[in-house]
Structures are given as C-alpha cells and as structure tokens.
Write a protein that holds these residues in place. Structure first.
Motif, PDB file in Angstrom:
ATOM      1  N   SER A  53      -0.212   6.746   6.505  1.00 25.77           N
ATOM      2  CA  SER A  53       0.323   7.514   5.381  1.00 25.77           C
ATOM      3  C   SER A  53       1.273   8.616   5.831  1.00 25.77           C
ATOM      4  CB  SER A  53      -0.821   8.118   4.559  1.00 25.77           C
ATOM      5  OG  SER A  53      -1.507   9.117   5.304  1.00 25.77           O
ATOM      6  N   ARG A  54       1.232   8.968   7.101  1.00 29.55           N
ATOM      7  CA  ARG A  54       2.160   9.983   7.603  1.00 29.55           C
ATOM      8  C   ARG A  54       3.580   9.432   7.734  1.00 29.55           C
ATOM      9  NH1 ARG A  54      -1.278  12.187  12.756  1.00 29.55           N
ATOM     10  NH2 ARG A  54      -3.362  11.954  11.821  1.00 29.55           N
ATOM     11  N   ASP A  96      -9.805   2.265   6.837  1.00 30.49           N
ATOM     12  CA  ASP A  96      -9.464   3.511   6.148  1.00 30.49           C
ATOM     13  C   ASP A  96      -8.772   4.482   7.095  1.00 30.49           C
ATOM     14  OD1 ASP A  96     -10.571   2.533   3.825  1.00 30.49           O
ATOM     15  OD2 ASP A  96     -12.494   3.561   4.110  1.00 30.49           O
ATOM     16  N   LYS A 130       5.830   7.916   5.563  1.00 33.98           N
ATOM     17  CA  LYS A 130       5.988   7.656   4.126  1.00 33.98           C
ATOM     18  C   LYS A 130       6.847   6.440   3.833  1.00 33.98           C
ATOM     19  CE  LYS A 130       3.726  11.443   3.088  1.00 33.98           C
ATOM     20  NZ  LYS A 130       2.354  11.372   2.536  1.00 33.98           N
ATOM     21  N   LEU A 180      -5.168   3.467   7.601  1.00 33.59           N
ATOM     22  CA  LEU A 180      -4.342   3.797   6.440  1.00 33.59           C
ATOM     23  C   LEU A 180      -4.030   5.288   6.378  1.00 33.59           C
ATOM     24  CD1 LEU A 180      -5.923   1.536   3.663  1.00 33.59           C
ATOM     25  CD2 LEU A 180      -3.709   1.247   4.788  1.00 33.59           C
ATOM     26  N   GLU A 181      -4.992   6.116   6.757  1.00 32.60           N
ATOM     27  CA  GLU A 181      -4.751   7.562   6.741  1.00 32.60           C
ATOM     28  C   GLU A 181      -3.643   7.913   7.734  1.00 32.60           C
ATOM     29  OE1 GLU A 181      -4.556  11.565   7.543  1.00 32.60           O
ATOM     30  OE2 GLU A 181      -5.299  10.178   9.095  1.00 32.60           O
ATOM     31  N   ARG A 182      -3.676   7.298   8.900  1.00 33.42           N
ATOM     32  CA  ARG A 182      -2.619   7.576   9.899  1.00 33.42           C
ATOM     33  C   ARG A 182      -1.283   6.992   9.439  1.00 33.42           C
ATOM     34  NH1 ARG A 182       1.062   8.679  11.806  1.00 33.42           N
ATOM     35  NH2 ARG A 182       1.756   8.956  13.972  1.00 33.42           N
ATOM     36  N   ILE A 196       0.823  -1.207   0.000  1.00 30.97           N
ATOM     37  CA  ILE A 196       0.000   0.000   0.000  1.00 30.97           C
ATOM     38  C   ILE A 196       0.855   1.253   0.000  1.00 30.97           C
ATOM     39  CG2 ILE A 196      -1.688   1.303   1.364  1.00 30.97           C
ATOM     40  CD1 ILE A 196      -2.851  -1.369   2.259  1.00 30.97           C
ATOM     41  N   GLN A 197       1.977   1.205   0.688  1.00 28.90           N
ATOM     42  CA  GLN A 197       2.835   2.386   0.761  1.00 28.90           C
ATOM     43  C   GLN A 197       4.237   1.943   1.166  1.00 28.90           C
ATOM     44  OE1 GLN A 197       0.963   4.540   4.188  1.00 28.90           O
ATOM     45  NE2 GLN A 197       2.956   4.235   5.155  1.00 28.90           N
TER      46      GLN A 197
END
Length: 544
Positions: free
Chosen positions: A369-370, A362, A372, A365-367, A265-266
């Motif tokens: 994403s910080r 969700d 990187k 995932l938003e948290r 995902i990242q």
C-alpha cells in the motif's frame, strides 16, 4: 411521428422484480398510466396496492400451457407494432379492438443463471427459455418511433425522470437508445441459448470425451460486456477499452482464474499494454506446479525461475536480468508473503507496473500500500488455462486451442550418443515450459531452473541462439558464477547444424527441441561432435 410520445398504457412482465413496484406506482400515480401485467409480476404490483389489468383480461384469452402462451397474441403484438402514423394500421387496430401499448418493461427468464448450475437438467434448461419476453421486446424495439422499451431495471429512474420533464412523454432519442440496448440484450440471450445447446449436443455426442481435441465449430457467437474505457491503447492517439466475456460465454477464452475478472486491490487503472503483458505473464507462470515467478517485459519473460518457495523463485527470476525487470510485470503462482514484497520493493528497489498473484498476505498488502501507483491484481487461484484463444485479423478472427505444455517426457526421444543427466533434464524441462512463452524464433537458456538467457523474435534462429547465449554469459558474470553447463530450449526444430554449433560454443551441454527437420541428422551429428545431449519432444511451440 412526433419526437415525444406520451405514455398512456404500459405492459410490465419481469423476472427480475427489482424496483418494478415503485416503477409501476410512479407510472400510475404521477402520469395516470394503465398497467397491464402477467403472472407473478401482476400479483406483486397488485399486492402493493397499484391498479393492474391482468394480461388475460386484456387479451380475452387465459394463460395456457403452463404459462408458455400468455402474451403471444395479436392484441399484444398488434398494440406494439402498429404504426401510429398509418391510417391503415390504425383502422385495422380499431376493427379488431386493439388498444395501443406505449411502454413495455420486460426482462427475461434467467436462462443463463439456470444453465450455470452444474445440476441443471435438459428439461429445466428448456423451460427457462423465454419466448414471449424476447418477442415483446423485439416488437416494441422495432416500433421505437412510438413505443418505449425497457429491458433493464436500472433504466426505470431515467424513464420516469424524462417523463417528468416532458409531461408524461419520452423522446425519440431515448426510445431509440433503449431499442438498441434491447436488441443487444435479446441477441446475447439467443446466443447464450445456442451456445448452451451446442455444448450440450457436443457432450452428448458418442465420440465426445474429456480428452477430445478442439474441433472448430461452423459458427461462434460471442457476447462481450465493457469493463471500462482505458486511457488509450498501445499509443496515446489510440482509443481503447477492455471487455469481458459475458458469464454464459466465459468458457470460450477464459480460465478458472482469468486476468479480466481479477480483483484490483490497488494502483492506477490498468492500461492496454499492462493488460497485454499481464496476460502473457499470468499464462506463463501457470505452466508450473512448483512455486514459480515470471518477470515479463514487452511480452517476453526476461526473468523466470522455480524454487522451493515463491520468494526464492522471485529472487532467482530477478537475478536473470535486473535491468530488463525494471518497469516489468511480476506474476507469481503462490500467495505473496511480506518477505517477497520487501525483496523487490526495499532490497531491489524495483519499479513494477503490475503484480499479479492468486493471493496476498495481510502483511504483504500493508507494505504494498505504500506504493500507491503499483497495480496489484488478485486472481483467487492459479489453476488451469483457458481452452481456446482468439485474435482478430482484418475481416475476421483466428481461433485455436490454447498451447499448453502437456507432452509426456516418457514419449521424448534421445537421438544423441550422450544422454542428458538428471540435472540437465530438470533444466531442459524447465526451459521447455518457458520457451513457449517467448516470441518466435525463440531460444531459452536455463541454468539451475532459471531462465538466464533469452533470444526472442529474431528473423533467424542462429541470431536468437547467439543472443540468448550472450545474455546467459552476462548473467553468469554478473552473478559471479561460472558460465557453461547450460540447457537450451528451441521452440521449433533446427533447420541446420549451425544452431548447435553456436550453442555448444557458448557452453550449452544439453538441448531440447521438437525435431522433425529434414536435416535432423546434421544437428544430431553436431551434438555428437560437441558432446552435447539432445532431446526431441515431437511438438513445436511457436508464439507469434
């Protein structure tokens, strides 16, 4: 033979018709190439208004036997195999009215896709074995001095571009690269057929059953496809790449939710060491049906726990060894909620290399994403292990059935005077599942279904036991809880009673181990001397 060979005649016969009409049109319009084609391919090309010669017109024989025989003809294979620099070959071609074919574009019947269907019949599978296609590809590839062979639609544009740059010709280097690619494809195709047929025969054998043990076959054929090049291997001076099993070989050493195939995902690209550790962590966490967390570092689970929720399991796993958890891999067998991410990212401020789980909310995932650079892998599920595992050794490969914990506690024996309490038995079963993921010689100390002390990879088992106990005592001190009441698991039997003496001296009250040593009675007596309960499982779990 000249390095550049101009294309005058092409034979096109494809199952995957992606781009084939445009390819044929460019060959005709831009270079005046004569197109020969078969069946559905010929119809598609003709329907697009591109001139095409049907194969039966070229050979003088009709397609027959339900299309099983259409290109297996001397006018086809003579045209492909004829050495253009041989006067004898060319004279024989002229004598038998064999016209040269300079390019072959063929892709094969979709055998792999056919047998992947659970409803496929034996007859359907057999009819999807391509004979003429591989034969033409091999003939063209063998004669790559003169013939251009294209087995992959993605190469059409490259071939046309080269023809434009070389006045309708291809270069020898390109023809040889395409030939190599072709033989890779035909080898994989044949391997898929043999793998399927052997699997079919095994399932049909009277002695076969769902619970039948793995019987090593006489030969194993595999096909691996490169996923990506890695920055380097275990060390910066080692080149490396990761490969996946081609779809038709996925059942060799892949689970239903494999690591290679998980959605990233990242995060930064995975390294060689990331993949090794993520694999060990992912396999370890799938040992449990209840919510579980494994924190792994350098192939060993420095933190492990089960709990009512996956967040609580993480909290307890982290508490096992916060120092070692830094820079580790976290594997979870449940969907990851925001709360869990907040715990490791905000409260614990833990640096994590890889986070792997079946799914993520969700909000989680938003948290995430910080961060990187954090590599986040979503597998889609946590069911089951692979059936087989393989490791290369110098000159060959070792293959074995995967070591899954499947022992039935009802088959365990309890040789000591004192039997384990229910709570001790819960901890013993937990420790037994974790210890199999620790490098041998392995001792795992558990308390309240958390792995609080680990002794991995020591040359002797006493040192492993001592190391595990010391770590367990340190963990209790750090957590402010009373040491003792520990359950210990050993991946192999105790050769002497000194292992029991060390464990008992450090607060172990229950032990689970395979048993089977010629000195088992000494270990049993030592347990009785110390009031320790011991369980024999009858199975060993070395991990080298």
């Amino acid at each position: 033979m000249a390095a550049d060979v101009k294309i005058g005649r092409a034979l096109i016969s494809v199952t995957d018709k992606t781009g084939v009409v445009d390819f044929a049109r460019a060959l005709v319009d831009d270079f005046g190439v004569e197109i020969i084609s078969t069946g559905g391919t010929a119809k598609a090309i003709e329907a697009a208004g591109v001139p095409v010669t049907p194969i039966e017109e070229f050979t003088g024989y009709p397609e027959m036997m339900d299309g099983r025989v259409k290109t297996l003809h001397p006018k086809v294979h003579g045209a492909l195999l004829c050495r253009r620099d041989s006067e004898e070959h060319m004279a024989q071609a002229s004598e038998h009215d064999i016209k040269m074919i300079d390019l072959v574009a063929v892709n094969l019947y979709e055998f792999e896709k056919t047998v992947a269907s659970p409803d496929v019949t034996f007859a359907d599978a057999i009819e999807h074995i391509d004979i003429g296609g591989p034969s033409m590809l091999r003939s063209a590839a063998k004669n790559n001095d003169s013939v251009t062979v294209v087995c992959d639609p993605s190469d059409y544009a490259m071939v046309l571009d080269e023809m434009h740059r070389h006045k309708g010709a291809t270069t020898l280097g390109t023809r040889r690269r395409l030939a190599a690619k072709t033989y890779t494809r035909t080898a994989a195709y044949d391997t898929a057929i043999s793998t399927w047929l052997n699997s079919y025969l095994a399932e049909e054998a009277p002695e076969a059953s769902a619970s039948a043990a793995f019987v090593p076959p006489a030969a194993i054929d595999l096909h691996l496809e490169k996923v990506e090049d890695l920055r380097y291997g275990e060390n910066p001076h080692q080149a490396a790449a990761v490969y996946r099993f081609a779809d038709e070989f996925g059942n060799f050493a892949s689970s239903a939710n494999p690591l290679v195939g998980a959605k990233q995902i990242q995060g930064k690209p995975l390294s060689y060491n990331n993949l090794l550790d993520a694999d060990a962590a992912w396999n370890a966490v799938r040992e449990f049906d209840e919510p579980a967390a494994i924190i792994l570092k350098h192939q060993n689970p420095c933190g492990s726990a089960v709990a009512k929720t996956v967040t609580e399991a993480y909290d307890r796993a982290f508490a096992c060894d916060p120092k070692s958890a830094y820079g580790g891999i976290i594997a979870l067998n449940r969907e990851v909620p925001l709360e869990l991410v907040e715990h490791f990212a905000d409260r614990d401020k833990l640096f994590v290399e890889v986070l792997i789980a079946p799914s993520f909310t969700d909000e989680a995932l938003e948290r995430l994403s910080r961060r990187k650079n954090l590599r986040v892998l979503e597998t889609g599920g946590a069911d089951g292990h692979a059936h087989l595992e393989a490791r290369t050794v110098d000159g060959g490969m070792l293959v074995q059935a995967v070591d899954t914990v499947s022992e039935d506690p009802s088959t365990f024996t309890f040789p000591t005077t004192r039997k384990p309490t229910d709570k001790e038995m819960d901890d013993l079963l937990f420790a037994w599942r974790v210890v199999k993921t620790v490098k041998s010689n392995a001792i795992l100390i558990a308390k309240d279904q958390s792995g609080i002390g680990m002794g991995p990879g020591q040359p002797n088992r006493v040192d492993s036991a001592l190391f595990a106990c010391e770590r367990a005592e340190e963990t209790c001190k750090r957590m402010g809880v009373e040491a003792g009441g520990f359950a210990a698991a050993s991946d192999a039997f105790f050769p002497f009673r000194d292992n029991v003496d060390v464990l008992a001296a450090h607060g172990v009250t229950a032990i689970i181990q395979p048993g089977g040593s010629m000195r088992d009675e000494e270990s049993i007596q030592a347990c009785d001397d110390h009031g320790v309960a011991m369980v024999f499982t009858g199975a060993r779990h070395f991990r080298h």
